[in-house]
Every structure is written in C-alpha cells, then in structure tokens.
Design a protein around this motif. Structure first.
Motif, PDB file in Angstrom:
ATOM      1  N   PHE A 170       9.877  22.064 -19.710  1.00  0.00           N
ATOM      2  CA  PHE A 170       9.229  23.374 -19.483  1.00  0.00           C
ATOM      3  C   PHE A 170       7.884  23.095 -18.850  1.00  0.00           C
ATOM      4  O   PHE A 170       7.122  22.244 -19.309  1.00  0.00           O
ATOM      5  N   ASN A 171       7.578  23.791 -17.777  1.00  0.00           N
ATOM      6  CA  ASN A 171       6.290  23.626 -17.085  1.00  0.00           C
ATOM      7  C   ASN A 171       6.170  24.775 -16.071  1.00  0.00           C
ATOM      8  O   ASN A 171       7.094  25.607 -15.968  1.00  0.00           O
ATOM      9  N   PRO A 172       5.074  24.855 -15.314  1.00  0.00           N
ATOM     10  CA  PRO A 172       4.929  26.004 -14.396  1.00  0.00           C
ATOM     11  C   PRO A 172       6.050  26.109 -13.365  1.00  0.00           C
ATOM     12  O   PRO A 172       6.308  27.189 -12.833  1.00  0.00           O
ATOM     13  N   HIS A 200       5.125  14.602 -10.993  1.00  0.00           N
ATOM     14  CA  HIS A 200       5.555  14.916  -9.631  1.00  0.00           C
ATOM     15  C   HIS A 200       4.745  16.050  -9.024  1.00  0.00           C
ATOM     16  O   HIS A 200       4.638  16.165  -7.814  1.00  0.00           O
ATOM     17  N   LYS A 201       4.218  16.941  -9.880  1.00  0.00           N
ATOM     18  CA  LYS A 201       3.656  18.191  -9.369  1.00  0.00           C
ATOM     19  C   LYS A 201       2.140  18.298  -9.541  1.00  0.00           C
ATOM     20  O   LYS A 201       1.572  19.349  -9.275  1.00  0.00           O
ATOM     21  N   VAL A 202       1.508  17.217  -9.966  1.00  0.00           N
ATOM     22  CA  VAL A 202       0.058  17.287 -10.212  1.00  0.00           C
ATOM     23  C   VAL A 202      -0.711  17.534  -8.910  1.00  0.00           C
ATOM     24  O   VAL A 202      -1.790  18.118  -8.919  1.00  0.00           O
ATOM     25  N   GLY A 203      -0.107  17.117  -7.779  1.00  0.00           N
ATOM     26  CA  GLY A 203      -0.780  17.336  -6.491  1.00  0.00           C
ATOM     27  C   GLY A 203      -0.312  18.599  -5.764  1.00  0.00           C
ATOM     28  O   GLY A 203      -0.694  18.817  -4.600  1.00  0.00           O
ATOM     29  N   ASP A 204       0.476  19.435  -6.397  1.00  0.00           N
ATOM     30  CA  ASP A 204       0.960  20.693  -5.786  1.00  0.00           C
ATOM     31  C   ASP A 204      -0.244  21.487  -5.248  1.00  0.00           C
ATOM     32  O   ASP A 204      -1.138  21.857  -6.023  1.00  0.00           O
ATOM     33  N   PRO A 205      -0.300  21.733  -3.907  1.00  0.00           N
ATOM     34  CA  PRO A 205      -1.497  22.374  -3.340  1.00  0.00           C
ATOM     35  C   PRO A 205      -1.846  23.705  -4.004  1.00  0.00           C
ATOM     36  O   PRO A 205      -3.022  24.003  -4.208  1.00  0.00           O
ATOM     37  N   LYS A 206      -0.837  24.487  -4.382  1.00  0.00           N
ATOM     38  CA  LYS A 206      -1.141  25.783  -5.025  1.00  0.00           C
ATOM     39  C   LYS A 206      -1.771  25.561  -6.399  1.00  0.00           C
ATOM     40  O   LYS A 206      -2.674  26.291  -6.813  1.00  0.00           O
ATOM     41  N   LEU A 207      -1.296  24.547  -7.108  1.00  0.00           N
ATOM     42  CA  LEU A 207      -1.878  24.231  -8.423  1.00  0.00           C
ATOM     43  C   LEU A 207      -3.316  23.732  -8.247  1.00  0.00           C
ATOM     44  O   LEU A 207      -4.206  24.093  -9.025  1.00  0.00           O
ATOM     45  N   VAL A 208      -3.514  22.922  -7.212  1.00  0.00           N
ATOM     46  CA  VAL A 208      -4.857  22.381  -6.961  1.00  0.00           C
ATOM     47  C   VAL A 208      -5.836  23.537  -6.699  1.00  0.00           C
ATOM     48  O   VAL A 208      -6.943  23.568  -7.238  1.00  0.00           O
ATOM     49  N   GLU A 209      -5.397  24.539  -5.925  1.00  0.00           N
ATOM     50  CA  GLU A 209      -6.267  25.705  -5.645  1.00  0.00           C
ATOM     51  C   GLU A 209      -6.603  26.451  -6.935  1.00  0.00           C
ATOM     52  O   GLU A 209      -7.747  26.855  -7.160  1.00  0.00           O
ATOM     53  N   ILE A 210      -5.597  26.636  -7.775  1.00  0.00           N
ATOM     54  CA  ILE A 210      -5.830  27.347  -9.053  1.00  0.00           C
ATOM     55  C   ILE A 210      -6.846  26.570  -9.889  1.00  0.00           C
ATOM     56  O   ILE A 210      -7.785  27.138 -10.456  1.00  0.00           O
ATOM     57  N   ALA A 211      -6.663  25.249  -9.934  1.00  0.00           N
ATOM     58  CA  ALA A 211      -7.567  24.409 -10.731  1.00  0.00           C
ATOM     59  C   ALA A 211      -8.997  24.501 -10.196  1.00  0.00           C
ATOM     60  O   ALA A 211      -9.954  24.568 -10.968  1.00  0.00           O
TER      61      ALA A 211
END
Ligand SMILES: NC(=O)c1ccc[n+]([C@@H]2O[C@H](COP(=O)([O-])OP(=O)(O)OC[C@H]3O[C@@H](n4cnc5c(N)ncnc54)[C@H](OP(=O)(O)O)[C@@H]3O)[C@@H](O)[C@H]2O)c1
Length: 278
Positions: A170-172, A200-211
C-alpha cells in the motif's frame, strides 16, 4: 493502535496494542546489517520491527533488541510464517517455535501467514495452527499478509478468530480501496508494506513537487500518507540517517496535499501480488 480478533459471531477477543509505525527489515542480508539497522531504529525511537522467516534475519532482530538494552515488552515484533512452510497444522507449530528460538524471545507480538498457502487445502489447517499458537500465548496476535478479498472472505468458513491484520503493499501509487474495505470487513487493520514502492518511486517528479510545497522529503510524504490513511506503516532502510528521516515523517502535516497525493494512484505493484491468486 488497537488490533483485535473478531470471531465469526462478531465478538472481539485477544485485544492488543500495536505501534502504527515500524521498521521493515526485508533485504537486510549482509551479516550485521539488520542488527545495526534495528539498533539505529530503536535509538531513533522506533518500537516496532517487521521481519519474516524468509528474510533470514530474525536472529539479528533478537540480538539487536537484547543489545539495545530496551525491555522486551517495549518493542513490538512482527514475524511471518514462510509461504513454503505453510503446508499444515503441525508445520505452523514447528515453525512458530523455530522463530521464537531465532528471535530468542518468549513470545512474538504478531505472527502472520506470509501469503495465502499455495494449496488452498492447506489454508484452513494452517490458520488452525496459527490459532493454536495464539491460544498457547506463543504469539499475542495473528494475522495474514497478501490475502485478497476472496481469501479473507473464505476465512469465515474455517476461522474461530478472524485475522487482526492484513499486511499488503500500500502506498500513494497503489491505494487498493477494495482490498482495504475487505480487510476492514473481517475486523482487521491494514499494514502497509513497501510504503516507498521499494524505493522505486522516491524520485517521482509529482511526489518531489508535493514534498517541495510541504518542505519535507519525498519519502516522508509517502510514509505519512500511508500512516494518515490509517495503515500500520513499516518503511525499510538500512541507512541510519534515512531511518531518522522516516520516523520524522510522523511530525509532518500533509493534510493540505492529500488530494494531490491521492492523485498519484496508478496501480503500480513494486514487488509481488498474491492477493489476486485463486
Ligand atoms: N509481506 C510481504 O510480502 C512484504 C513484501 C515486501 C515488504 N514487506 C515488509 O515491508 C517493509 C518495507 O517494504 P520494502 O522493504 O519492500 O520497501 P520500502 O520500505 O517501500 O522501500 C525500501 C527502499 O527505499 C529506500 N529508502 C528508505 N528510506 C528512504 C528515504 N528516506 N529516501 C530514499 N530512499 C529510501 C531503501 O534504501 P536504503 O535501505 O538504502 O535506505 C530501500 O531501497 C519490508 O522491509 C518488509 O518488512 C513485506
């Protein structure tokens, strides 16, 4: 967080407290790696460790707890019955005893069936064995992992106590509303594994923007999302500074970005998914 076993008649038994956050120790296989990570985690304030027989590091988890000097009852230990061992009632008893020996402990806080036994005929006797371990006090709570809605529903036919937890990915990027509901329907809590989709998803650009908008790290966003969705959340890291970074996610308020995080859903399975097996 409170977990309990619901009987098919609807009453609750074996009520137990579980810390909603912990350290996962999958893939910590270099000698000493798991021991060092658990020591760093306990020092950083973690009080829950998620291991499994198949990770081959239950012994290092036990060693680290002893070496840390914290009392056994202040650390919650989850471990799992290996899928290849989930073949019958006696096998469960034998392997539970072996995990107790490897962990060098008198009891396991939460013992999970790692995945639905491959032979459906084995599922009922395996669960009966888990219930025996619970009744004997070898384990304080029992649950399942990687059980899909159909596996959970069929437990009503053979369980005296329904599972307290279903540990699933379970994750975003994999939010599984149907599976979450099916887990709650049997009275169990969701335990979120791979909250970072195995990194695998720590560098997801959309996640990076949210962070960036929240002023925290991408990993912290993903971890806090799982936690705020009500899941027991167990990120893995062998890196002491990330171990600290990950627990600090609990202090971050992500409520203003909840909709954007929910929008990351893309049905991404980072590892395996036995929940859909027959
Ligand atoms: N029941 C099951 O079938 C099942 C399956 C998978 C996992 N699990 C459990 O769930 C736990 C967590 O899942 P997981 O190990 O699959 O993956 P995860 O926690 O989603 O991700 C771990 C990966 O992310 C990296 N990482 C950790 N913190 C980070 C941070 N702050 N920034 C950037 N990267 C970071 C780790 O590298 P470093 O170590 O180098 O930091 C590692 O490569 C497991 O350890 C295990 O206990 C259970």
């Amino acid at each position: 967080m409170r977990i309990s076993h619901t009987t098919p008649g609807g009453s609750e038994e074996y009520v137990h407290e579980i810390p909603q956050f912990g350290l996962g120790v999958f893939l910590m296989t270099d000698p000493g790696e798991c021991r060092k990570a658990v020591l760093a985690a306990l020092d950083a304030g973690y009080n829950h460790i998620d291991t499994a027989r198949v990770y081959t590091n239950e012994d290092e988890v036990g060693e680290a707890i002893k070496e840390s000097g914290v009392s056994r009852d202040s650390v919650f230990v989850t471990t799992k019955l290996r899928r290849t061992h989930a073949t019958g009632y006696d096998e469960v008893l034998e392997h539970c005893q072996k995990s107790l020996e490897l962990l060098d402990t008198d009891y396991i806080d939460l013992y999970l069936v790692h995945a639905p036994p491959e032979d459906p005929e084995h599922r009922a006797p395996v669960w009966k064995g888990m219930e025996y371990c619970l009744e004997q006090g070898w384990v304080k709570a029992i649950g399942v992992s990687n059980y899909g809605p159909a596996h959970l529903e069929s437990m009503r036919e053979y369980a005296s106590y329904l599972p307290s937890v279903n540990q699933v990915e379970f994750n975003p990027w994999l939010q599984r509303p149907h599976l979450v509901q099916a887990t709650k329907d049997v009275g169990a809590e969701v335990m979120a594994y791979s909250p970072l989709a195995r990194g695998h998803k720590v560098g997801d650009p959309k996640l990076v923007e949210i962070a960036e908008r929240l002023g925290c790290t991408p990993a912290q966003v993903a971890i806090k999302f799982c936690y705020d969705e009500g899941c027991i959340t167990i990120p893995k890291s062998s890196n002491p500074s990330r171990i600290v970074e990950n627990i600090k996610s609990l202090d971050i308020d992500i409520s203003s970005e909840m909709d954007s995080i929910k929008g990351l859903e893309c049905n991404y399975v980072s590892g395996w998914d036995p929940t859909t097996e027959p």
